[in-house]
Scaffold this active site. Structure first.
Site, PDB file in Angstrom:
ATOM      1  N   CYS A   1       0.725  -1.256   0.059  1.00 49.97           N
ATOM      2  CA  CYS A   1       0.196   0.004   0.157  1.00 49.97           C
ATOM      3  C   CYS A   1       0.992   1.285   0.054  1.00 49.97           C
ATOM      4  CB  CYS A   1      -0.789   0.028   1.116  1.00 49.97           C
ATOM      5  SG  CYS A   1      -2.064  -1.398   1.402  1.00 49.97           S
TER       6      CYS A   1
HETATM    7  N1  LIG Z   1      -2.786  -6.040   1.815  1.00 46.55           N
HETATM    8  C1  LIG Z   1      -3.306  -4.912   2.529  1.00 46.55           C
HETATM    9  O1  LIG Z   1      -2.834  -4.617   3.685  1.00 46.55           O
HETATM   10  C2  LIG Z   1      -4.164  -3.924   1.881  1.00 46.55           C
HETATM   11  C3  LIG Z   1      -5.035  -2.971   2.387  1.00 46.55           C
HETATM   12  C4  LIG Z   1      -5.907  -1.970   1.852  1.00 46.55           C
HETATM   13  C5  LIG Z   1      -5.977  -2.471   0.485  1.00 46.55           C
HETATM   14  N2  LIG Z   1      -5.302  -3.134  -0.191  1.00 46.55           N
HETATM   15  C6  LIG Z   1      -5.598  -3.324  -1.570  1.00 46.55           C
HETATM   16  O2  LIG Z   1      -6.419  -4.273  -2.061  1.00 46.55           O
HETATM   17  C7  LIG Z   1      -6.162  -4.883  -3.182  1.00 46.55           C
HETATM   18  C8  LIG Z   1      -5.754  -6.509  -3.142  1.00 46.55           C
HETATM   19  O3  LIG Z   1      -4.677  -6.312  -2.259  1.00 46.55           O
HETATM   20  P1  LIG Z   1      -4.144  -7.876  -1.655  1.00 46.55           P
HETATM   21  O4  LIG Z   1      -3.149  -7.607  -0.639  1.00 46.55           O
HETATM   22  O5  LIG Z   1      -5.433  -8.679  -0.987  1.00 46.55           O
HETATM   23  O6  LIG Z   1      -3.695  -8.516  -2.759  1.00 46.55           O
HETATM   24  P2  LIG Z   1      -3.217 -10.205  -2.801  1.00 46.55           P
HETATM   25  O7  LIG Z   1      -2.110 -10.210  -3.832  1.00 46.55           O
HETATM   26  O8  LIG Z   1      -2.998 -10.546  -1.434  1.00 46.55           O
HETATM   27  O9  LIG Z   1      -4.575 -10.877  -3.188  1.00 46.55           O
HETATM   28  C9  LIG Z   1      -4.988 -10.714  -4.687  1.00 46.55           C
HETATM   29  C10 LIG Z   1      -5.873 -11.965  -5.050  1.00 46.55           C
HETATM   30  O10 LIG Z   1      -6.412 -11.738  -6.372  1.00 46.55           O
HETATM   31  C11 LIG Z   1      -6.329 -12.806  -7.102  1.00 46.55           C
HETATM   32  N3  LIG Z   1      -6.557 -12.374  -8.383  1.00 46.55           N
HETATM   33  C12 LIG Z   1      -5.752 -11.604  -9.433  1.00 46.55           C
HETATM   34  N4  LIG Z   1      -6.369 -11.374 -10.650  1.00 46.55           N
HETATM   35  C13 LIG Z   1      -7.732 -12.199 -10.422  1.00 46.55           C
HETATM   36  C14 LIG Z   1      -8.618 -12.017 -11.144  1.00 46.55           C
HETATM   37  N5  LIG Z   1      -8.814 -11.734 -12.377  1.00 46.55           N
HETATM   38  N6  LIG Z   1      -9.773 -12.889 -10.975  1.00 46.55           N
HETATM   39  C15 LIG Z   1      -9.732 -13.550  -9.712  1.00 46.55           C
HETATM   40  N7  LIG Z   1      -8.698 -13.408  -8.856  1.00 46.55           N
HETATM   41  C16 LIG Z   1      -7.855 -12.683  -9.159  1.00 46.55           C
HETATM   42  C17 LIG Z   1      -4.874 -13.443  -6.748  1.00 46.55           C
HETATM   43  O11 LIG Z   1      -4.490 -14.701  -7.227  1.00 46.55           O
HETATM   44  C18 LIG Z   1      -4.787 -13.058  -5.141  1.00 46.55           C
HETATM   45  O12 LIG Z   1      -5.252 -14.131  -4.686  1.00 46.55           O
HETATM   46  C19 LIG Z   1      -4.932  -4.005  -3.760  1.00 46.55           C
HETATM   47  O13 LIG Z   1      -5.571  -3.108  -4.523  1.00 46.55           O
HETATM   48  C20 LIG Z   1      -4.346  -3.556  -2.494  1.00 46.55           C
HETATM   49  O14 LIG Z   1      -3.646  -2.265  -2.625  1.00 46.55           O
HETATM   50  C21 LIG Z   1      -4.702  -4.046   0.530  1.00 46.55           C
END
Ligand SMILES: NC(=O)c1ccc[n+]([C@@H]2O[C@H](COP(=O)([O-])OP(=O)(O)OC[C@H]3O[C@@H](n4cnc5c(N)ncnc54)[C@H](O)[C@@H]3O)[C@@H](O)[C@H]2O)c1
Length: 433
Positions: free
Chosen positions: A271
């Protein structure tokens, strides 16, 4: 709209979560616990299999929770996009990383939008949770969904609601952190707010998707800029011969108008280092150069190099060179109590030291091995803190307040505390350890 509100009320709404990572899995479990039938969709079939067998791979969500949700029949998972045809509401939680040129990489968002569009049906609610630049929901998602002929706000509903979870934070979780919701129209906002009201105590509705997108970027840019400021203050204090931490702790006694941030080895995680670049990229397309934000990214990105200089100077004081030195890096996840190594500055420090010929190992109980990013896989070294005695230099990249350093600080190993960049150069042992 009434139909959707009724389904939310009586829990007959079928919720789909696209992307079951750090954000998506907790959201899916929360809706299942609130009584909805939830289907998680992920391209990673291994994650799907683990959920179906009741196993969690996310630190903040215990396997018992996932298993209970699956056994209750309220949570299921799939890697087949066709499940989207059955969903009343779809929440998008896919990654939004940076490209090699540090611009937004929208590949995952575009793929998710196309998947939903291919299985679009009237009456759907689509909510984007992935962090992204202001305008994404309307400029990227809406055209793809509208191609199916429906009118947004009448035939289907579109909203943006940023995820605010703080992995590893036991005090503030999904349920007690207020949720921001912005709808494309008043009706869209109302339906999305009603849905989130079933899992979160406090929903704060803003007037439009763009405002909700900007809220998330303001929050994370606020952190990035303040961290850059304190990192620069630490470098200035180093030149001035003043203890940064003493200064910050003293300033923090002011009961108003000051919020303490602390220096460190740089920014990590998915982030804080990434999100401000989504904002500056968008502004560049509007002919505005967000100078302060870009400078903050630059200062934070330069911190690993600064730490390597500290290590080099400290070794030099002992007539040692980085080349050939045995160096242990403690803490490679981007913050304590998590296993997430994305964008971790500790990995940059390791690579920079390796490039200078050091023999580098690491220790992190949350990250047993590093399988990619290095010439060969590395395994976490055990036996902290005593094992530190085996190294010429130990670079501590994490909050180490729970490590008892007694017995190590009198050894000949150099201990460099990256959160205390002021003291690195001249002290034989770093006083904050
Ligand atoms: N990790 C954090 O602390 C956090 C906090 C707030 C916001 N975010 C935001 O949330 C979003 C997700 O982050 P995250 O940390 O969960 O990512 P992550 O990589 O842990 O998880 C994303 C998941 O999406 C899946 N994926 C990718 N493309 C796909 C598709 N087309 N169809 C289905 N599944 C698909 C991946 O395989 C993965 O399991 C990002 O935009 C991030 O910036 C993350």
């Amino acid at each position: 709209m009434k139909d959707l509100l009724q389904k939310i009320e009586d829990r007959s709404l079928h919720v789909g979560v696209v992307g079951l990572g750090y954000v998506g899995l907790p959201v899916a479990v929360a809706f299942a616990e609130a009584g909805f039938h939830v289907t998680g969709l992920d391209v990673d079939s291994e994650k799907v299999a683990r959920i179906l067998s009741g196993e969690s791979y996310i630190g903040d969500i215990g396997s018992s929770k996932v298993a209970a949700a699956v056994q209750s029949g309220r949570l299921t998972a799939s890697d087949d996009n066709d499940v989207l045809a059955e969903m009343d509401a779809v929440i998008v939680c896919v990654p939004t990383p940076l490209s090699k040129t540090k611009d937004p990489d929208m590949t995952y968002v575009l793929a998710a939008a196309d998947q939903i569009a291919a299985h679009f049906h009237p009456g759907m609610l689509i909510v984007m949770e992935s962090t992204t630049y202001p305008g994404t929901t309307e400029e990227v998602l809406l055209p793809r969904l509208s191609d199916n002929g429906g009118t947004v706000g009448e035939d289907f509903f579109l909203a943006y609601s940023p995820e605010r979870i703080d992995p590893g934070n036991a005090d503030y979780t999904l349920s007690n952190t207020p949720k921001i919701v912005g709808g494309y129209s008043a009706a869209c906002g109302e339906v999305a707010a009603a849905l989130y009201g079933t899992i979160v105590g406090d929903v704060h509705l803003v007037s439009e998707c763009g405002a909700a997108e900007m809220v998330k970027l303001l929050e994370n840019t606020f952190r990035a800029v303040n961290i850059a400021l304190v990192n620069e203050v630490a470098i200035m204090c180093d030149r001035l011969g003043i203890d940064t931490w003493e200064v910050i702790e003293a300033a923090a006694t002011k009961p108003f108008g000051f919020m303490p941030f602390f220096p460190g080895p740089g920014l990590g995680g998915h982030c804080i280092p990434v999100d401000p670049r989504y904002l500056t990229w968008k502004l560049r397309t509007l002919n505005y150069h967000a100078r302060l934000v870009e400078l903050a990214s630059e200062i934070n990105a330069a911190m690993p190099e600064h730490i390597v200089h500290m290590v080099s100077d400290a070794l030099n004081d002992r007539q040692l060179s980085v080349k050939g030195a045995r160096i242990l890096v403690i803490g490679v996840a981007y913050k304590r109590d998590v296993d997430d190594i994305r964008e971790s500055p500790a990995l940059d420090i390791m690579r920079l030291l390796l490039a200078r010929g050091a023999q580098v190992e690491y220790s992190d109980s949350h990250v047993p091995e590093l399988t990619s990013g290095f010439e060969q896989p590395l395994k976490s070294v055990e036996g902290l803190p005593d094992v530190c005695r085996d190294y010429d230099c130990v670079v501590v990249c994490t909050d180490h307040s729970d490590i008892d350093w007694t017995g190590v600080t009198d050894s000949s190993s150099l201990l460099i505390d990256t959160r205390n960049v002021t003291r690195g150069r001249n002290d034989s042992h770093i006083t904050r350890l």
